[in-house]
Design an enzyme around this catalytic site. Sequence first.
Site, PDB file in Angstrom:
ATOM      1  N   SER A   8     -46.526  -8.353  25.036  1.00  0.00           N
ATOM      2  CA  SER A   8     -46.195  -9.544  25.812  1.00  0.00           C
ATOM      3  C   SER A   8     -45.619 -10.643  24.935  1.00  0.00           C
ATOM      4  O   SER A   8     -46.143 -10.931  23.849  1.00  0.00           O
ATOM      5  CB  SER A   8     -47.448 -10.073  26.507  1.00  0.00           C
ATOM      6  OG  SER A   8     -47.187 -11.321  27.111  1.00  0.00           O
ATOM      7  N   HIS A  32     -43.002  -7.395  27.893  1.00  0.00           N
ATOM      8  CA  HIS A  32     -43.688  -7.925  29.069  1.00  0.00           C
ATOM      9  C   HIS A  32     -43.555  -9.440  29.070  1.00  0.00           C
ATOM     10  O   HIS A  32     -43.911 -10.112  28.097  1.00  0.00           O
ATOM     11  CB  HIS A  32     -45.165  -7.510  29.031  1.00  0.00           C
ATOM     12  CG  HIS A  32     -45.920  -7.852  30.272  1.00  0.00           C
ATOM     13  ND1 HIS A  32     -46.030  -6.988  31.339  1.00  0.00           N
ATOM     14  CD2 HIS A  32     -46.611  -8.959  30.625  1.00  0.00           C
ATOM     15  CE1 HIS A  32     -46.768  -7.546  32.283  1.00  0.00           C
ATOM     16  NE2 HIS A  32     -47.120  -8.763  31.877  1.00  0.00           N
ATOM     17  N   ASP A  34     -44.590 -12.870  30.873  1.00  0.00           N
ATOM     18  CA  ASP A  34     -45.537 -13.507  31.789  1.00  0.00           C
ATOM     19  C   ASP A  34     -44.960 -14.824  32.290  1.00  0.00           C
ATOM     20  O   ASP A  34     -44.841 -15.789  31.530  1.00  0.00           O
ATOM     21  CB  ASP A  34     -46.865 -13.771  31.077  1.00  0.00           C
ATOM     22  CG  ASP A  34     -47.617 -12.488  30.788  1.00  0.00           C
ATOM     23  OD1 ASP A  34     -47.961 -11.787  31.743  1.00  0.00           O
ATOM     24  OD2 ASP A  34     -47.852 -12.188  29.605  1.00  0.00           O
ATOM     25  N   HIS A  65     -43.553 -10.222  34.929  1.00  0.00           N
ATOM     26  CA  HIS A  65     -44.780 -10.312  35.720  1.00  0.00           C
ATOM     27  C   HIS A  65     -44.864 -11.731  36.263  1.00  0.00           C
ATOM     28  O   HIS A  65     -45.135 -12.671  35.522  1.00  0.00           O
ATOM     29  CB  HIS A  65     -45.976  -9.975  34.825  1.00  0.00           C
ATOM     30  CG  HIS A  65     -47.301 -10.132  35.485  1.00  0.00           C
ATOM     31  ND1 HIS A  65     -48.483 -10.150  34.782  1.00  0.00           N
ATOM     32  CD2 HIS A  65     -47.658 -10.275  36.793  1.00  0.00           C
ATOM     33  CE1 HIS A  65     -49.495 -10.306  35.614  1.00  0.00           C
ATOM     34  NE2 HIS A  65     -49.021 -10.390  36.837  1.00  0.00           N
ATOM     35  N   MET A  67     -46.572 -14.496  37.954  1.00  0.00           N
ATOM     36  CA  MET A  67     -47.833 -15.096  38.386  1.00  0.00           C
ATOM     37  C   MET A  67     -47.505 -16.466  38.971  1.00  0.00           C
ATOM     38  O   MET A  67     -47.775 -17.508  38.373  1.00  0.00           O
ATOM     39  CB  MET A  67     -48.802 -15.186  37.202  1.00  0.00           C
ATOM     40  CG  MET A  67     -49.342 -13.834  36.782  1.00  0.00           C
ATOM     41  SD  MET A  67     -50.340 -13.888  35.268  1.00  0.00           S
ATOM     42  CE  MET A  67     -49.036 -13.686  34.043  1.00  0.00           C
ATOM     43  N   PHE A 142     -54.187 -17.083  31.455  1.00  0.00           N
ATOM     44  CA  PHE A 142     -54.283 -17.425  30.040  1.00  0.00           C
ATOM     45  C   PHE A 142     -54.381 -16.158  29.203  1.00  0.00           C
ATOM     46  O   PHE A 142     -55.045 -15.198  29.597  1.00  0.00           O
ATOM     47  CB  PHE A 142     -55.509 -18.298  29.761  1.00  0.00           C
ATOM     48  CG  PHE A 142     -55.415 -19.685  30.341  1.00  0.00           C
ATOM     49  CD1 PHE A 142     -54.737 -20.680  29.664  1.00  0.00           C
ATOM     50  CD2 PHE A 142     -55.987 -19.969  31.571  1.00  0.00           C
ATOM     51  CE1 PHE A 142     -54.646 -21.956  30.198  1.00  0.00           C
ATOM     52  CE2 PHE A 142     -55.903 -21.247  32.107  1.00  0.00           C
ATOM     53  CZ  PHE A 142     -55.219 -22.247  31.417  1.00  0.00           C
ATOM     54  N   GLY A 143     -53.743 -16.164  28.046  1.00  0.00           N
ATOM     55  CA  GLY A 143     -53.885 -15.071  27.107  1.00  0.00           C
ATOM     56  C   GLY A 143     -55.172 -15.220  26.307  1.00  0.00           C
ATOM     57  O   GLY A 143     -55.815 -16.270  26.304  1.00  0.00           O
ATOM     58  N   GLY A 144     -55.546 -14.133  25.621  1.00  0.00           N
ATOM     59  CA  GLY A 144     -56.698 -14.193  24.741  1.00  0.00           C
ATOM     60  C   GLY A 144     -58.041 -14.016  25.399  1.00  0.00           C
ATOM     61  O   GLY A 144     -59.078 -14.182  24.739  1.00  0.00           O
ATOM     62  N   ASP A 174     -53.233  -5.052  32.342  1.00  0.00           N
ATOM     63  CA  ASP A 174     -52.711  -6.296  31.791  1.00  0.00           C
ATOM     64  C   ASP A 174     -53.860  -7.234  31.435  1.00  0.00           C
ATOM     65  O   ASP A 174     -54.578  -7.701  32.312  1.00  0.00           O
ATOM     66  CB  ASP A 174     -51.798  -6.965  32.822  1.00  0.00           C
ATOM     67  CG  ASP A 174     -51.105  -8.212  32.275  1.00  0.00           C
ATOM     68  OD1 ASP A 174     -51.570  -8.755  31.259  1.00  0.00           O
ATOM     69  OD2 ASP A 174     -50.114  -8.641  32.871  1.00  0.00           O
ATOM     70  N   GLY A 176     -56.276  -8.388  27.617  1.00  0.00           N
ATOM     71  CA  GLY A 176     -57.351  -7.963  26.736  1.00  0.00           C
ATOM     72  C   GLY A 176     -57.190  -6.565  26.184  1.00  0.00           C
ATOM     73  O   GLY A 176     -58.163  -5.963  25.713  1.00  0.00           O
TER      74      GLY A 176
END
Length: 227
Positions: A8, A32, A34, A65, A67, A142-144, A174, A176
């Site tokens: 991503s 990817h 986001d 993707h 969102m 959120f990432g992470g 998608d 983690g």
Amino acid sequence: MAVQMAPSILSADFARLADEAAAVTGVADWLHVDVMDKHFVPNLTLGLPVVEALLKHAALPLDCHLMIEQPDRWAPAYAEAGARNVTIHAEAASSPVRTLRMIRSAGSRAGLAINPSTPVEPYADLLPEIDMMLLMTVEPGFGGQPFLDLVLPKLRRARDLGDPARGTVWLQVDGGVSEKTIERCAEARRGRLRGRLRGLRRRRPAAAVQALRTQAEEATARAPWRC
């Protein structure tokens, strides 16, 4: 049964997107992207103008993707711009069949994303309209975030919705996805695994993506459903 890797750009340095994309060309299958609007999810990332700019420089196909709210209005434009895959959220779409068909008619693959708390069974009838089902393994926005193992049973149910012999609907996880979780994903799925990875955040992103691919392929080879 191929494993496909989609790191991503959410994990990338946004000031160096072209360089970051080039760093995983040759080892990743997709990029990817986001897209977040701070309405459907509580975060704001990037939109169509950045995707259009990235398409001019990225050698890998873009997996967008969305969102966002009102994907019925905005999704076709991403396909028309040249994104190879465009995914909308089941929770946000008002007219999913029409929107998915518009994405396909513009030349892109059409994906349907489902949040961790959303069951997959109500969307079984939409399988002929999609090329990929994306299962969120974190809460979107959120990432992470840590991987949610509670989604794994849903991944197993999703793999059994369609006709395994045809294998035309890909499964994507998608959120983690790392060296600690990718084997569980690979063992649970049947079909194509496309995980949104955090590899671009690493010092050697290409090596990280390749190492994760190897883990996933080895897990797939010993999965019970292969017998």
